[in-house]
Write a protein that holds these residues in place. Structure first.
Motif, PDB file in Angstrom:
ATOM      1  N   VAL A 114      -1.874 -19.621   4.398  1.00 52.99           N
ATOM      2  CA  VAL A 114      -2.004 -19.308   2.967  1.00 52.99           C
ATOM      3  C   VAL A 114      -0.634 -19.354   2.292  1.00 52.99           C
ATOM      4  O   VAL A 114      -0.473 -19.944   1.211  1.00 52.99           O
ATOM      5  N   ALA A 115       0.370 -18.763   2.931  1.00 49.17           N
ATOM      6  CA  ALA A 115       1.716 -18.786   2.343  1.00 49.17           C
ATOM      7  C   ALA A 115       2.244 -20.221   2.225  1.00 49.17           C
ATOM      8  O   ALA A 115       2.815 -20.601   1.192  1.00 49.17           O
ATOM      9  N   ALA A 116       2.031 -21.026   3.255  1.00 44.62           N
ATOM     10  CA  ALA A 116       2.483 -22.421   3.201  1.00 44.62           C
ATOM     11  C   ALA A 116       1.710 -23.204   2.146  1.00 44.62           C
ATOM     12  O   ALA A 116       2.300 -24.021   1.420  1.00 44.62           O
ATOM     13  N   GLY A 117       0.396 -22.956   2.039  1.00 48.19           N
ATOM     14  CA  GLY A 117      -0.402 -23.654   1.034  1.00 48.19           C
ATOM     15  C   GLY A 117       0.008 -23.288  -0.381  1.00 48.19           C
ATOM     16  O   GLY A 117       0.085 -24.154  -1.265  1.00 48.19           O
ATOM     17  N   VAL A 118       0.286 -22.015  -0.623  1.00 49.86           N
ATOM     18  CA  VAL A 118       0.724 -21.570  -1.948  1.00 49.86           C
ATOM     19  C   VAL A 118       2.087 -22.182  -2.293  1.00 49.86           C
ATOM     20  O   VAL A 118       2.299 -22.707  -3.398  1.00 49.86           O
ATOM     21  N   ALA A 119       3.009 -22.137  -1.322  1.00 51.08           N
ATOM     22  CA  ALA A 119       4.351 -22.693  -1.576  1.00 51.08           C
ATOM     23  C   ALA A 119       4.290 -24.198  -1.809  1.00 51.08           C
ATOM     24  O   ALA A 119       4.972 -24.723  -2.706  1.00 51.08           O
ATOM     25  N   ALA A 120       3.471 -24.914  -1.034  1.00 47.09           N
ATOM     26  CA  ALA A 120       3.376 -26.367  -1.210  1.00 47.09           C
ATOM     27  C   ALA A 120       2.738 -26.718  -2.548  1.00 47.09           C
ATOM     28  O   ALA A 120       3.152 -27.682  -3.208  1.00 47.09           O
ATOM     29  N   ALA A 121       1.714 -25.943  -2.976  1.00 40.13           N
ATOM     30  CA  ALA A 121       1.058 -26.234  -4.258  1.00 40.13           C
ATOM     31  C   ALA A 121       1.993 -26.000  -5.438  1.00 40.13           C
ATOM     32  O   ALA A 121       1.943 -26.735  -6.430  1.00 40.13           O
ATOM     33  N   ARG A 122       2.838 -24.990  -5.331  1.00 38.25           N
ATOM     34  CA  ARG A 122       3.778 -24.722  -6.425  1.00 38.25           C
ATOM     35  C   ARG A 122       4.868 -25.776  -6.500  1.00 38.25           C
ATOM     36  O   ARG A 122       5.546 -25.895  -7.506  1.00 38.25           O
ATOM     37  N   ARG A 123       5.052 -26.535  -5.410  1.00 32.78           N
ATOM     38  CA  ARG A 123       6.023 -27.639  -5.402  1.00 32.78           C
ATOM     39  C   ARG A 123       5.303 -28.940  -5.063  1.00 32.78           C
ATOM     40  O   ARG A 123       5.750 -29.703  -4.204  1.00 32.78           O
ATOM     41  N   GLU A 124       4.199 -29.203  -5.755  1.00 31.76           N
ATOM     42  CA  GLU A 124       3.371 -30.368  -5.441  1.00 31.76           C
ATOM     43  C   GLU A 124       4.172 -31.661  -5.543  1.00 31.76           C
ATOM     44  O   GLU A 124       4.839 -31.917  -6.561  1.00 31.76           O
ATOM     45  N   GLY A 125       4.095 -32.472  -4.500  1.00 27.41           N
ATOM     46  CA  GLY A 125       4.809 -33.746  -4.494  1.00 27.41           C
ATOM     47  C   GLY A 125       6.253 -33.636  -4.053  1.00 27.41           C
ATOM     48  O   GLY A 125       6.921 -34.664  -3.878  1.00 27.41           O
ATOM     49  N   GLY A 126       6.737 -32.419  -3.836  1.00 29.02           N
ATOM     50  CA  GLY A 126       8.123 -32.233  -3.408  1.00 29.02           C
ATOM     51  C   GLY A 126       8.291 -32.483  -1.917  1.00 29.02           C
ATOM     52  O   GLY A 126       7.334 -32.759  -1.189  1.00 29.02           O
ATOM     53  N   LEU A 127       9.543 -32.347  -1.460  1.00 27.54           N
ATOM     54  CA  LEU A 127       9.843 -32.620  -0.054  1.00 27.54           C
ATOM     55  C   LEU A 127       9.106 -31.652   0.865  1.00 27.54           C
ATOM     56  O   LEU A 127       8.532 -32.050   1.891  1.00 27.54           O
ATOM     57  N   PHE A 128       9.101 -30.342   0.501  1.00 31.57           N
ATOM     58  CA  PHE A 128       8.422 -29.336   1.329  1.00 31.57           C
ATOM     59  C   PHE A 128       6.934 -29.653   1.447  1.00 31.57           C
ATOM     60  O   PHE A 128       6.355 -29.592   2.539  1.00 31.57           O
ATOM     61  N   ASP A 129       6.314 -30.007   0.334  1.00 38.16           N
ATOM     62  CA  ASP A 129       4.888 -30.321   0.318  1.00 38.16           C
ATOM     63  C   ASP A 129       4.593 -31.536   1.195  1.00 38.16           C
ATOM     64  O   ASP A 129       3.672 -31.529   2.009  1.00 38.16           O
ATOM     65  N   ARG A 130       5.385 -32.583   1.045  1.00 35.43           N
ATOM     66  CA  ARG A 130       5.128 -33.819   1.807  1.00 35.43           C
ATOM     67  C   ARG A 130       5.340 -33.604   3.296  1.00 35.43           C
ATOM     68  O   ARG A 130       4.524 -34.049   4.122  1.00 35.43           O
ATOM     69  N   VAL A 131       6.457 -32.953   3.648  1.00 35.52           N
ATOM     70  CA  VAL A 131       6.749 -32.752   5.070  1.00 35.52           C
ATOM     71  C   VAL A 131       5.678 -31.890   5.734  1.00 35.52           C
ATOM     72  O   VAL A 131       5.162 -32.218   6.816  1.00 35.52           O
TER      73      VAL A 131
END
Length: 318
Positions: A114-131
């Motif tokens: 859940v924490a990773a999903g929330v963080a990735a959604a707030r940075r959609e398309g960013g490096l963290f989300d893609r990796v």
């Protein structure tokens, strides 16, 4: 809320009643001649008939089901052919171990995903989300026996940091028990992380783009307040449903993980009962998993309703 709770409990009871009929029919009626299955195709017919009479398998199905159901209610789940012991204590012991393993896995998996999903959604398309999306999918695509063997080789044998058997010696303390569970729990987390992460990420992206989120932002609410009160409350609903549906599988479907880490849970007990044609034990295990599955879904429904008033008060509530 009480009315909703009452309806859900009633639905659980109906589900268990239907499941009991299906379990009994699949394990006692569909296989055919129980005595022939146990003794094999070359056994004499008179020996098969004697065994059927001893097991009560020659009586009408409705009578056998009624007696079995009455025994289940009293706590008498029959006697295992293979172990020659009562089914209920054996199933309860294995179920407790599987619940410990599944609960430990969920305690690590849910907050992490859940924490990773929330963080990735707030940075959609960013490096963290893609990796995280690529790595999560790559690891989640691997079957559990691959990730399990990898964890055993690296952390159990090469580095020697963790025990490779999930069941600790009797009388050990909680820290030793936790150490023995690290590798199987890690295997479960690697297996399910991608699914739960992507579910949370997609729900968060949809909630962040919704009208109620834009309205909350235009009101001047702090970002943390918008996320906590408006976005997470709606974005977590699909995740709760998925977790509730996974509980039954986590308890009864971990045959590979239990075998790899030599953990005597209910999954390996089901496999043993099926391969050894131990029908009372197979029925008991199936019933216990159905009960856990129903309770897991009931808990998910109650949590879902607590977060969503439209579910508690009906679809027309505002």
């Amino acid at each position: 809320m009480l009315r909703f709770f009452g309806r859900r409990v009633l639905l659980v009871l109906v589900t268990l009643a239907v499941a009991s009929v299906l379990i009994f029919a699949i394990t006692n009626v569909l296989p055919g001649d129980v005595g022939r299955i146990i003794l094999g195709p070359f056994a004499p017919q008179d020996a098969v008939e004697r065994l059927n009479a001893e097991l009560g398998a020659d009586r009408p199905v409705a009578v056998r089901y009624a007696e079995w159901l009455a025994g289940v209610v009293r706590g008498d789940w029959g006697r295992s052919y293979a172990f020659d012991t009562a089914v209920f204590p054996l199933v309860a012991e294995r179920l407790g171990r599987s619940l410990l393993l599944a609960g430990s896995g969920l305690a690590v998996l849910v907050p992490l995903a859940v924490a990773a999903g929330v963080a990735a959604a707030r940075r959609e398309g960013g490096l963290f989300d893609r990796v995280l999306s690529v790595v999560g999918l790559a690891v989640g695509a691997l079957p559990e026996f691959v990730t399990g063997v990898f964890l055993i080789l690296v952390f159990g044998i090469w580095l020697g940091w963790l025990p490779i058997q999930a069941l600790p010696p009797e009388g050990t303390g909680p820290l030793t028990v936790a150490a023995h569970l690290v590798l199987p729990v890690g295997c479960l987390v690697l297996l399910l992380f991608a699914y739960l992460f992507r579910m949370t990420r997609a729900s968060m992206i949809e909630a962040l783009a919704s009208d109620y989120t834009r309205t909350a932002v235009l009101k001047g609410l702090p970002q943390r307040t918008v996320i906590r009160r408006h976005v997470l409350r709606n974005a977590l609903l699909p995740t709760i449903t998925v977790v509730g549906a996974q509980i039954g599988w986590l308890v009864g479907g971990l045959v590979v993980v239990e075998t790899l880490f030599k953990y005597p849970g209910i999954g390996s007990l089901i496999h043993f009962a099926a391969t050894n044609k131990d029908i009372p034990l197979l029925v008991g295990c199936s019933l216990a998993i159905t009960f856990v599955f129903a309770l897991g879904n009931l808990a998910a429904d109650l949590l879902y309703a607590a977060l969503n008033p439209r579910v508690r008060h009906g679809r027309n509530a505002h």
